[in-house]
Motif scaffolding. Structure first.
Motif, PDB file in Angstrom:
ATOM      1  N   ASP A  79       0.875  -1.174   0.000  1.00 41.63           N
ATOM      2  CA  ASP A  79       0.000   0.000   0.000  1.00 41.63           C
ATOM      3  C   ASP A  79       0.912   1.224   0.000  1.00 41.63           C
ATOM      4  OD1 ASP A  79      -1.702   2.127   0.530  1.00 41.63           O
ATOM      5  OD2 ASP A  79      -2.842   1.036   2.050  1.00 41.63           O
ATOM      6  N   VAL A  80       1.098   1.807  -1.177  1.00 38.26           N
ATOM      7  CA  VAL A  80       2.052   2.904  -1.343  1.00 38.26           C
ATOM      8  C   VAL A  80       1.657   4.114  -0.500  1.00 38.26           C
ATOM      9  CG1 VAL A  80       3.119   4.472  -3.007  1.00 38.26           C
ATOM     10  CG2 VAL A  80       2.665   2.106  -3.649  1.00 38.26           C
ATOM     11  N   LEU A  81       0.380   4.455  -0.472  1.00 40.25           N
ATOM     12  CA  LEU A  81      -0.051   5.612   0.313  1.00 40.25           C
ATOM     13  C   LEU A  81       0.196   5.400   1.805  1.00 40.25           C
ATOM     14  CD1 LEU A  81      -3.328   6.642  -1.546  1.00 40.25           C
ATOM     15  CD2 LEU A  81      -1.091   7.761  -1.609  1.00 40.25           C
ATOM     16  N   ALA A  82       0.014   4.196   2.286  1.00 44.16           N
ATOM     17  CA  ALA A  82       0.296   3.895   3.703  1.00 44.16           C
ATOM     18  C   ALA A  82       1.790   4.024   3.982  1.00 44.16           C
ATOM     19  CB  ALA A  82      -0.201   2.503   4.061  1.00 44.16           C
ATOM     20  N   MET A  83       2.612   3.557   3.052  1.00 44.37           N
ATOM     21  CA  MET A  83       4.063   3.693   3.219  1.00 44.37           C
ATOM     22  C   MET A  83       4.477   5.162   3.245  1.00 44.37           C
ATOM     23  SD  MET A  83       5.747   0.689   0.873  1.00 44.37           S
ATOM     24  CE  MET A  83       7.425   1.148   1.301  1.00 44.37           C
ATOM     25  N   LEU A  84       3.881   5.956   2.367  1.00 44.29           N
ATOM     26  CA  LEU A  84       4.179   7.388   2.354  1.00 44.29           C
ATOM     27  C   LEU A  84       3.784   8.033   3.676  1.00 44.29           C
ATOM     28  CD1 LEU A  84       3.052   8.306  -1.265  1.00 44.29           C
ATOM     29  CD2 LEU A  84       5.371   8.535  -0.341  1.00 44.29           C
ATOM     30  N   LYS A  85       2.618   7.665   4.183  1.00 47.98           N
ATOM     31  CA  LYS A  85       2.135   8.219   5.447  1.00 47.98           C
ATOM     32  C   LYS A  85       3.079   7.863   6.597  1.00 47.98           C
ATOM     33  CE  LYS A  85      -2.067   8.896   8.061  1.00 47.98           C
ATOM     34  NZ  LYS A  85      -3.490   8.600   8.154  1.00 47.98           N
ATOM     35  N   GLU A  86       3.596   6.630   6.592  1.00 42.52           N
ATOM     36  CA  GLU A  86       4.530   6.186   7.630  1.00 42.52           C
ATOM     37  C   GLU A  86       5.817   6.998   7.613  1.00 42.52           C
ATOM     38  OE1 GLU A  86       5.252   2.008   7.195  1.00 42.52           O
ATOM     39  OE2 GLU A  86       3.147   1.495   7.514  1.00 42.52           O
ATOM     40  N   THR A  87       6.204   7.487   6.438  1.00 43.20           N
ATOM     41  CA  THR A  87       7.437   8.268   6.327  1.00 43.20           C
ATOM     42  C   THR A  87       7.176   9.773   6.425  1.00 43.20           C
ATOM     43  OG1 THR A  87       7.314   8.229   3.908  1.00 43.20           O
ATOM     44  CG2 THR A  87       8.631   6.524   4.964  1.00 43.20           C
ATOM     45  N   GLY A  88       5.936  10.160   6.778  1.00 47.31           N
ATOM     46  CA  GLY A  88       5.634  11.566   7.006  1.00 47.31           C
ATOM     47  C   GLY A  88       5.043  12.299   5.819  1.00 47.31           C
TER      48      GLY A  88
END
Length: 70
Positions: free
Chosen positions: A8-17
């Protein structure tokens, strides 16, 4: 579709701020690309490069080739 996201690319982006508001505000990518990510559609090579830079990963960490068995 022979290519699909492994994560889940958007979740990964969210995890990195990088939530979607920050991505839009800083003009990292447009709403059309965010919508493609939400719906699981493939994005452009330029966007894939941006994702790899933001997430410090390789394209193969994000997408995979799936053979069509039909």
């Amino acid at each position: 579709m022979p290519m699909q996201y492994k994560v889940d690319v958007l979740a990964m982006l969210k995890e990195t701020g990088y939530n979607t508001n920050k991505i839009r505000k800083e003009k990292i990518m447009g709403e059309a690309m965010l919508q493609k990510l939400r719906s699981g559609q493939m994005v452009s090579w330029a966007t894939l490069e941006t994702l790899c830079l933001l997430l410090d990963c390789q394209p193969g960490d994000l997408i995979e080739f799936v053979k069509n068995t039909e």
